[in-house]
Motif scaffolding. Sequence first.
Motif, PDB file in Angstrom:
ATOM      1  N   LYS A 297      -1.041  -1.596  -6.130  1.00  0.00           N
ATOM      2  CA  LYS A 297      -2.299  -1.290  -5.445  1.00  0.00           C
ATOM      3  C   LYS A 297      -3.184  -2.534  -5.392  1.00  0.00           C
ATOM      4  CE  LYS A 297      -4.198   2.579  -6.597  1.00  0.00           C
ATOM      5  NZ  LYS A 297      -4.974   3.592  -7.368  1.00  0.00           N
TER       6      LYS A 297
ATOM      7  N   GLY B 109       2.588   5.026  -7.792  1.00  0.00           N
ATOM      8  CA  GLY B 109       1.393   5.180  -8.618  1.00  0.00           C
ATOM      9  C   GLY B 109       1.090   3.921  -9.415  1.00  0.00           C
TER      10      GLY B 109
ATOM     11  N   ASP C 297      -4.777  12.857 -10.623  1.00  0.00           N
ATOM     12  CA  ASP C 297      -4.732  12.984  -9.181  1.00  0.00           C
ATOM     13  C   ASP C 297      -4.969  14.448  -8.797  1.00  0.00           C
ATOM     14  OD1 ASP C 297      -3.797  11.890  -6.442  1.00  0.00           O
ATOM     15  OD2 ASP C 297      -2.512  13.636  -6.763  1.00  0.00           O
TER      16      ASP C 297
ATOM     17  N   LYS D 116       0.832  -1.197   0.000  1.00  0.00           N
ATOM     18  CA  LYS D 116       0.000   0.000   0.000  1.00  0.00           C
ATOM     19  C   LYS D 116       0.867   1.248   0.000  1.00  0.00           C
ATOM     20  CE  LYS D 116      -4.215   1.751   0.361  1.00  0.00           C
ATOM     21  NZ  LYS D 116      -5.238   1.503  -0.674  1.00  0.00           N
ATOM     22  N   ARG D 117       1.911   1.212   0.822  1.00  0.00           N
ATOM     23  CA  ARG D 117       2.827   2.350   0.899  1.00  0.00           C
ATOM     24  C   ARG D 117       3.549   2.563  -0.420  1.00  0.00           C
ATOM     25  NH1 ARG D 117       8.515   1.882   3.916  1.00  0.00           N
ATOM     26  NH2 ARG D 117       9.441   3.829   3.237  1.00  0.00           N
TER      27      ARG D 117
ATOM     28  N   SER E 190       2.636   1.537  -3.395  1.00  0.00           N
ATOM     29  CA  SER E 190       1.720   1.897  -4.491  1.00  0.00           C
ATOM     30  C   SER E 190       1.476   3.405  -4.524  1.00  0.00           C
ATOM     31  CB  SER E 190       0.394   1.148  -4.341  1.00  0.00           C
ATOM     32  OG  SER E 190      -0.362   1.638  -3.250  1.00  0.00           O
ATOM     33  N   LYS E 191       1.459   4.028  -3.347  1.00  0.00           N
ATOM     34  CA  LYS E 191       1.294   5.482  -3.295  1.00  0.00           C
ATOM     35  C   LYS E 191       2.542   6.184  -3.828  1.00  0.00           C
ATOM     36  CE  LYS E 191      -1.936   5.530   0.599  1.00  0.00           C
ATOM     37  NZ  LYS E 191      -2.158   5.965   2.014  1.00  0.00           N
TER      38      LYS E 191
END
Length: 393
Positions: free
Chosen positions: A165, A160, A228, A153-154, A156-157
């Motif tokens: 994700k 991108g 975004d 999760k970290r 993927s941020k």
Amino acid sequence: MMTLFVKLFIKNKNEVSNPNVKKAYAALSSVVGILLNLFLCIAKITVGFFSNSVAISADGFNNLADAGTSLVSFLGFKIAGYGGGNTHLFGHGRIEWIMSIFTSIAVLLMGIKLAGDSAASIASPDSPVFSMSALAVLLVSILVKGYMFCYNKRFSKITGSETLKATAADCMSDSLATAAVLISTTVSYITHLEIDGYCGVLVSAFIIFAGIKSLWEVLGRIMGQSADQEMAEGVLQIAESYPEIIDVHDLMFHDYGFGYFVISMHAEGYRKHSQQLYIAANQIAYDLKQKFHCDSFIQVDYVLENKTLKDSLMKQIYTVLNEFSDEIEISNFRLIESGPYINVVFDMVYPAKLQKSEEDICNGIKREIESENSKYRTVIKGIIRRERLHLHR
């Protein structure tokens, strides 16, 4: 552990807007995912075999599928790392999206097969053998998958990446599914109820759901998604920091994968500031390159401020629109100087039921406006207004 690996294997780890750093994070996540999933796969299949548990074995094969997914993702990340060439001018970043489609389909097929095996177990149940080893491997699996969810999760941020994700979501699903297996094994031991096959179906459902979700997200990325919001605001803040630019329209992000994208926009100002506008456009392109590592295309438009003319043209446009529907709205209306012509530019927002009439509406507006003055040219952007479904009692 991942913090240590980041320090050891990723140079310039804090430059998260750099595409090369994004690729390093993605590759590291995939390699660690392969190793952890293989460890869980071997442990679960071994324990499931000796404890006669279909659910635990099914969960182990799910981890094997996850390891394969991570391997394919890793290969996709490596291919995506190749720069642009004569054939693919914008690089190979989108190969990751294609890989995500195949891995999502693989997860779906694995889930369907495990659902069939679990259904067979319901028809011909075998009581699983409860053991401390089964309890231990399931608890370890829940903790490991929870940890994998956190770092995917970290990452993927940071990157991108749609693949990471989806992997994070899959890890959470696996953790919940393994918890279901743990419950089934414990309940079967205490109550002697044959629920192992049913929990295997539940595990399969989690796998299928994760595959569908992953496939849906990557298809949405391929079809094109909104930019975004934070990044869009950052771009607008840079553009509007130049006083010569009075407005920005048609801001678009052309995503080519792995943090590489091209930004296009229309920067508007007055003709009397033409020299300053072009200098500002070049400076904005440089600023965007430095901050986002992207290329940009900025078109300078000269705005014509004539309120009387704008009101007159708006009145004519709404006369045409009302012939079709009173639900059509006009936004971002402006007059742009274009040599000897005046471009009448606006967005036309209409309900979905009028989509087939869009061309007729635009042609009607064009005839109305351009017949009055041959120097007028209409530039209309049609936008479908999506209505939400409301249920009334």
